[in-house]
Design a protein around this motif. Structure first.
Motif, PDB file in Angstrom:
ATOM      1  N   ASP A   1       0.709  -1.186  -0.205  1.00 48.19           N
ATOM      2  CA  ASP A   1       0.109  -0.058  -0.076  1.00 48.19           C
ATOM      3  C   ASP A   1       0.947   1.262   0.061  1.00 48.19           C
ATOM      4  O   ASP A   1       1.519   1.556   1.104  1.00 48.19           O
ATOM      5  CB  ASP A   1      -0.980   0.165   1.292  1.00 48.19           C
ATOM      6  CG  ASP A   1      -2.116   0.975   1.223  1.00 48.19           C
ATOM      7  OD1 ASP A   1      -1.944   2.069   0.271  1.00 48.19           O
ATOM      8  OD2 ASP A   1      -2.946   0.791   1.995  1.00 48.19           O
TER       9      ASP A   1
ATOM     10  N   ASN B   1      -8.997   0.731  -2.589  1.00 48.36           N
ATOM     11  CA  ASN B   1      -7.890   0.073  -2.944  1.00 48.36           C
ATOM     12  C   ASN B   1      -8.178  -1.506  -3.143  1.00 48.36           C
ATOM     13  O   ASN B   1      -7.587  -2.068  -4.110  1.00 48.36           O
ATOM     14  CB  ASN B   1      -6.823   0.303  -1.767  1.00 48.36           C
ATOM     15  CG  ASN B   1      -5.984   1.666  -1.864  1.00 48.36           C
ATOM     16  OD1 ASN B   1      -5.868   2.250  -2.730  1.00 48.36           O
ATOM     17  ND2 ASN B   1      -5.547   2.147  -0.814  1.00 48.36           N
TER      18      ASN B   1
ATOM     19  N   THR C   1      -2.403   1.338  -5.627  1.00 44.92           N
ATOM     20  CA  THR C   1      -2.362   2.264  -4.421  1.00 44.92           C
ATOM     21  C   THR C   1      -1.475   3.668  -4.610  1.00 44.92           C
ATOM     22  O   THR C   1      -1.708   4.434  -4.124  1.00 44.92           O
ATOM     23  CB  THR C   1      -1.481   1.524  -3.313  1.00 44.92           C
ATOM     24  OG1 THR C   1      -0.496   1.061  -3.646  1.00 44.92           O
ATOM     25  CG2 THR C   1      -2.449   0.250  -2.773  1.00 44.92           C
TER      26      THR C   1
ATOM     27  N   TYR D   1      -6.830  -4.326   2.696  1.00 41.86           N
ATOM     28  CA  TYR D   1      -6.592  -3.009   2.198  1.00 41.86           C
ATOM     29  C   TYR D   1      -7.585  -1.921   3.252  1.00 41.86           C
ATOM     30  O   TYR D   1      -7.109  -0.707   3.576  1.00 41.86           O
ATOM     31  CB  TYR D   1      -6.952  -2.813   0.715  1.00 41.86           C
ATOM     32  CG  TYR D   1      -5.768  -3.214   0.254  1.00 41.86           C
ATOM     33  CD1 TYR D   1      -4.408  -2.534   0.123  1.00 41.86           C
ATOM     34  CD2 TYR D   1      -5.759  -4.456  -0.733  1.00 41.86           C
ATOM     35  CE1 TYR D   1      -3.636  -2.982  -0.791  1.00 41.86           C
ATOM     36  CE2 TYR D   1      -4.757  -4.878  -1.296  1.00 41.86           C
ATOM     37  CZ  TYR D   1      -3.489  -4.204  -1.385  1.00 41.86           C
ATOM     38  OH  TYR D   1      -2.490  -4.636  -2.093  1.00 41.86           O
TER      39      TYR D   1
END
Length: 315
Positions: free
Chosen positions: A69, A112, A127, A216
Motif C-alpha cells: 500500500d 484500494n 495504491t 486494504y
C-alpha cells in the motif's frame, strides 16, 4: 514464556537477526550521544516509534497478503489535516470527528481493495494512483498547516500513564489485537494463504477477493489512525506530514522479516523493524545531521541492512 520465545526464534532465525540488529543500534546510539540515554529522549523515541508502528501494522497485513500500500502517506496527511481542521471549529465533537476520519480510512481501503481484487489492477499501481488522488485532495483542502486540536485530545499522543507514554501502551494493545487476528482467526489464516499462493487459496474455497478488500481496509484504517495520532501529537494538521511514511513503513516491515512476496513473516518482526527506523531517525536528529544527509544515510543503511538480512535468510 521463555520457552515459547526460544521456539519462536528457533523456527525463524531471521527474527533473531533483526532483534540483534535492534540491540546493536541501541548500543551504538547510547555510545555516540549521551543525550540519547536521557528519559526525555527515550520517551520521545517511543512516541516517534508509535507513529511508524501504527501504520506498520497495516502495511504488514498488506504485504503478508502479497500486496503493498503506497497510499498510506497521503492518507496520513489527509487524516491529520481533516482531524485538526474540523476540530478547531467543533471542539465538543472530538469522538464524531475521529470516527468520521476513520470511516474515511475504511472508504479509501475499500477503494484500494476493489481496484486490486475486482479490477485486477496491480497493488503497486492501484495504491500509487490512490496516493496521487489523496495528496491532491489534501492540497485542495489546504496548502499549509491548518486547524488545531483540544487539550484533552492531545493526551492521546502526549499523555502518560505513570512514567510510560500512553501512546506506547496504546500501540502495544493494538499490536496484541492484530497479532490475535493474524495468528488466531480465520481471516488471519486466509491472509497468509492468499499471500503464499492466491490460486491455491481460491481453489481451497477461500474468498480471495474479500480477503484482499479486508486487508486494504485494515491497512487504510491504520493509516487514518496514524494521521489522527500525528494531529494529536503536533496539535495541528500538516498537508505533508505523511510524506515518507509509505517508504519507512515498508522498510520496517521488510526489516522485520516479512517477505515482499507475501505469506511469510508477521508483527513480531515488524516491532523490531519499526524501532530500528525510529532509532535511526532519532540518533541522526540528536547528532544534528542535515535533513538532506539524513535521507542519504537512511537510504544507505536500509540498503545495507536489508541486503545483509536477505543474504543471511537465504542460507
Amino acid at each position: 514464556m521463555m520457552l515459547s520465545l526460544k521456539n519462536l526464534f528457533r523456527r525463524n532465525p531471521a527474527l533473531l537477526t533483526v532483534y540483534l540488529l535492534l540491540f546493536f543500534f541501541l548500543v551504538f546510539s547510547s555510545l555516540v550521544s549521551p543525550q540519547f540515554r536521557t528519559s526525555y529522549n527515550l520517551f520521545n523515541l517511543l512516541r516517534q516509534a508509535v507513529a511508524f508502528g501504527i501504520v506498520g501494522i497495516g502495511q504488514t497485513i498488506a504485504i503478508l497478503s502479497g500486496g503493498i500500500d503506497l497510499s498510506v502517506g497521503s492518507l496520513i496527511s489527509l487524516s491529520a489535516c481533516l482531524t485538526s481542521g474540523i476540530m478547531i471549529r467543533h471542539q465538543n465533537m472530538v469522538v464524531p470527528i475521529v470516527l468520521l476520519v476513520l470511516l474515511l480510512g475504511v472508504a479509501v481501503g475499500f477503494g484500494n481493495g476493489f481496484m486490486v481484487s475486482s479490477l485486477r489492477i496491480p497493488p503497486f499501481i492501484a495504491t500509487l494512483a490512490m496516493s496521487s488522488i489523496l495528496q491532491g485532495a489534501v492540497l485542495l483542502y489546504t496548502k499549509k498547516p491548518v486547524g488545531g486540536v483540544t487539550r484533552g485530545f492531545m493526551f492521546f499522543a502526549n499523555g502518560q500513564l505513570g512514567p510510560i507514554p500512553f501512546a506506547f501502551i496504546f500501540w502495544i494493545a493494538l499490536l496484541l489485537v492484530f497479532w490475535i487476528i493474524l495468528r488466531r482467526s480465520a481471516f488471519g489464516i486466509h491472509v497468509y494463504a492468499v499471500g503464499s499462493n492466491e490460486e491455491v487459496a481460491r481453489l481451497s474455497g477461500i474468498n480471495t477477493s474479500m480477503v484482499k478488500v479486508g486487508v486494504y481496509v485494515l491497512c487504510a484504517l491504520m493509516a487514518a489512525l496514524t494521521g489522527i495520532f500525528l494531529a494529536s501529537r503536533l496539535g495541528i494538521g500538516d498537508p505533508l506530514v505523511g510524506q515518507g511514511f509509505e517508504l519507512e513503513s515498508i522498510t520496517a516491515v521488510l526489516l522485520g522479516g516479512t517477505s515482499l512476496a507475501g505469506g511469510k513473516g508477521g508483527l513480531e518482526g515488524t516491532i523490531a523493524g519499526v524501532l530500528i527506523i525510529a532509532l535511526i531517525n532519532n540518533i541522526l536528529n540528536l547528532l544534528n545531521v542535515s535533513g538532506f544527509w539524513q535521507w542519504l544515510i537512511k537510504g544507505v543503511v536500509v540498503i545495507v541492512v536489508v541486503s545483509m538480512y536477505k543474504e543471511k535468510k537465504r542460507y
